[in-house]
Write an enzyme that holds these catalytic residues in place. Structure first.
Site, mmCIF file in Angstrom:
data_model
loop_
_atom_site.group_PDB
_atom_site.id
_atom_site.type_symbol
_atom_site.label_atom_id
_atom_site.label_comp_id
_atom_site.label_asym_id
_atom_site.label_seq_id
_atom_site.Cartn_x
_atom_site.Cartn_y
_atom_site.Cartn_z
ATOM 1 N N ARG A 24 0.821 -1.214 0.000
ATOM 2 C CA ARG A 24 0.000 0.000 0.000
ATOM 3 C C ARG A 24 0.852 1.261 0.000
ATOM 4 O O ARG A 24 0.459 2.274 -0.578
ATOM 5 C CB ARG A 24 -0.948 -0.004 1.204
ATOM 6 N N LYS B 152 -18.615 -15.709 2.140
ATOM 7 C CA LYS B 152 -20.050 -15.477 2.320
ATOM 8 C C LYS B 152 -20.787 -14.945 1.106
ATOM 9 O O LYS B 152 -20.332 -13.992 0.466
ATOM 10 C CB LYS B 152 -20.258 -14.499 3.471
ATOM 11 N N GLY C 260 -8.240 -8.588 -0.197
ATOM 12 C CA GLY C 260 -7.000 -8.987 0.473
ATOM 13 C C GLY C 260 -6.579 -10.424 0.213
ATOM 14 O O GLY C 260 -5.404 -10.692 -0.035
ATOM 15 N N GLY D 78 -12.983 -3.536 0.077
ATOM 16 C CA GLY D 78 -14.365 -3.066 0.249
ATOM 17 C C GLY D 78 -14.721 -1.983 -0.760
ATOM 18 O O GLY D 78 -15.805 -1.993 -1.354
HETATM 19 P P1 AMP Z 1 -14.052 -13.090 2.011
HETATM 20 O O1 AMP Z 1 -13.445 -12.183 3.029
HETATM 21 O O2 AMP Z 1 -15.532 -13.125 2.040
HETATM 22 O O3 AMP Z 1 -13.493 -12.856 0.620
HETATM 23 O O4 AMP Z 1 -13.652 -14.552 2.443
HETATM 24 C C1 AMP Z 1 -12.332 -14.992 2.595
HETATM 25 C C2 AMP Z 1 -12.319 -16.201 3.475
HETATM 26 O O5 AMP Z 1 -13.128 -17.213 2.907
HETATM 27 C C3 AMP Z 1 -10.963 -16.800 3.673
HETATM 28 O O6 AMP Z 1 -10.556 -16.588 4.986
HETATM 29 C C4 AMP Z 1 -11.184 -18.277 3.382
HETATM 30 O O7 AMP Z 1 -10.591 -19.119 4.320
HETATM 31 C C5 AMP Z 1 -12.688 -18.421 3.448
HETATM 32 N N1 AMP Z 1 -13.153 -19.587 2.681
HETATM 33 C C6 AMP Z 1 -12.888 -19.877 1.399
HETATM 34 N N2 AMP Z 1 -13.416 -21.047 1.055
HETATM 35 C C7 AMP Z 1 -14.066 -21.531 2.148
HETATM 36 C C8 AMP Z 1 -14.784 -22.715 2.419
HETATM 37 N N3 AMP Z 1 -14.973 -23.642 1.482
HETATM 38 N N4 AMP Z 1 -15.300 -22.868 3.659
HETATM 39 C C9 AMP Z 1 -15.114 -21.938 4.599
HETATM 40 N N5 AMP Z 1 -14.418 -20.784 4.409
HETATM 41 C C10 AMP Z 1 -13.893 -20.584 3.193
#
Ligand code: AMP
Length: 395
Positions: A36, A197, A350, A373
């Site tokens: 950054r 999510k 990230g 974000g």
């Molecule tokens: P996000 O911040 O929503 O982009 O999510 C990132 C996170 O999603 C990371 O910490 C990953 O470990 C988690 N992640 C990716 N695939 C899975 C999965 N199959 N089950 C649970 N967590 C996951």
């Protein structure tokens, strides 16, 4: 979007309040990733070369409006000093007589780094008096903190109404690159969306459905989509409240002729741990007692084929629990495929950036967005308050 530029301004001798996003990771009081900072150096070098007096303000972590040495900008200042040849001083305070004195003592081409802006609750509250106190440090405002542009804070929004305001080079690059993705992407346009999510990605998915030709879904969010189609997902991550929206998104993609792909095989585990028992399964469904942790080899190959033909790619979110080595392969292979592609490639968020860096592929990506974000909100079609303020601010 015509953001006001600094290139043609005469800034010699002017005091510039430069808002940056130096919210960098720290371990034991040292900066562990300087990305950054590096991305903002072109703006800083330009201002210094113009003979401006540069006052740098940033937030670092979430000190929640209180002075907390754990979130001090001092280590960032120490690191920054080693990265530039300019003269740099540090202010222990953000506003008030000491900070003002330091800002007034700056000579042309010198830099002052302020303490963490979020040591003041008024920063996030965009409180009027605090805005005025920040503005009193400088003659001109330049915003290069794209990563904070989705927040209407004193240093990202309020101050633009007090001083002549301009966008820094990084801010403009981010907006231009992300803007061209939504306004005139070369086709086929592929969106790769992963992460944990559905709830945090549903808006961008909906907005992208009008613009892309392919959507490739991975990560924990894929399981809510699979379950919405009555495919068993065992104990995989599942957001009941988003099941209907996931179902509808698949339907809408079909109606609009968009190729939306879900994982067809998985790497599964019997618990959420790198010590868990794990195996690859060549099926879309997952049995009870198991959870999906990464996309499988068939899915990787399906996604690689689409990526290979793409002319524009946007990627946000890992394909699996990539922090655990056993479940990092899907994300790594997708990172490699994106890096190999001849398309315009934009990576935000990230975790996807960490995967690209881990694979040492950053120089093969057209644009790595510094704002997770902010880039999502921009692509969701929202107007970012920090950007809007630059367009409407004083000139
Ligand atoms: P996000 O911040 O929503 O982009 O999510 C990132 C996170 O999603 C990371 O910490 C990953 O470990 C988690 N992640 C990716 N695939 C899975 C999965 N199959 N089950 C649970 N967590 C996951």
């Amino acid at each position: 979007m015509n953001l006001p530029k600094i290139e043609n301004e005469d800034l010699a001798g002017k005091r510039i309040f430069l808002r940056v996003d130096f919210n960098v990771p720290l371990e034991n009081g040292t900066v562990t990733d300087t990305t950054r900072i590096e991305k903002t150096l072109p703006t800083i070098d330009l201002l210094v070369s113009k003979g401006a007096r540069v006052i740098i303000g940033s937030h670092l972590g979430r000190p929640k409006g209180k002075v907390n040495p754990e979130f001090s900008m001092k280590p960032v200042f120490e690191k920054f000093k080693t990265m530039v040849e300019h003269s740099v001083v540090f202010s222990d305070t953000v506003v008030g007589s000491d900070a003002e004195k330091l800002s007034k003592n700056l000579k042309n081409g010198e830099i002052l780094i302020l303490e963490n802006l979020r040591f003041h609750a008024e920063e996030e509250e965009n409180e009027k008096k605090f805005v005025k106190a920040l503005a009193s440090l400088a003659d001109v405002y330049v915003n290069d903190a794209f990563g904070a542009a989705h927040r209407a804070h004193a240093s990202t929004e309020g101050i633009a109404h007090e001083l002549p305001s301009f966008a820094g080079l990084l801010m403009r690059k981010e907006i231009e690159t992300l803007g061209s993705l939504v306004s005139r992407p070369a086709k086929p346009f592929v969106a790769i969306i992963g992460g944990s999510k559905v709830s945090s990605k549903i808006k961008i998915l909906k907005n992208l459905t009008d613009k892309v030709d392919h959507i490739l879904i991975g990560g924990g969010m894929a399981y809510t989509f699979l379950k919405s189609r009555a495919i068993p997902i065992g104990n995989s991550l599942f957001e009941k409240d988003y099941e209907v929206q996931a179902y509808q998104l698949i339907d809408n993609a079909g109606i609009q002729g968009i190729d939306l792909q879900l994982p067809v095989d998985h790497v599964i585990a019997d618990s959420f741990s790198d010590k868990a028992k794990s195996k690859s399964v060549d099926k879309m469904g997952i049995l009870d007692g198991w959870m999906g942790m990464d996309i499988g080899s068939k899915t990787i190959s399906n996604y690689e084929k689409v990526i290979k033909e793409a002319k524009t790619i946007f990627w946000n979110g890992p394909m699996g629990v990539f922090e655990m080595d056993k479940f990092a392969n899907g994300t790594l292979q997708i990172a490699k495929a994106v890096a190999k592609s001849k398309a315009v490639t934009v990576v935000g968020g990230g975790d996807s950036i960490a995967a690209i860096n881990k694979a040492k592929l950053a120089d093969k990506i057209t644009h790595i967005s510094t704002g997770g974000g902010a880039s999502l909100e921009f692509l969701e079609g929202k107007q970012l308050p920090g950007v809007k303020a630059l367009l409407n601010g004083e000139k």
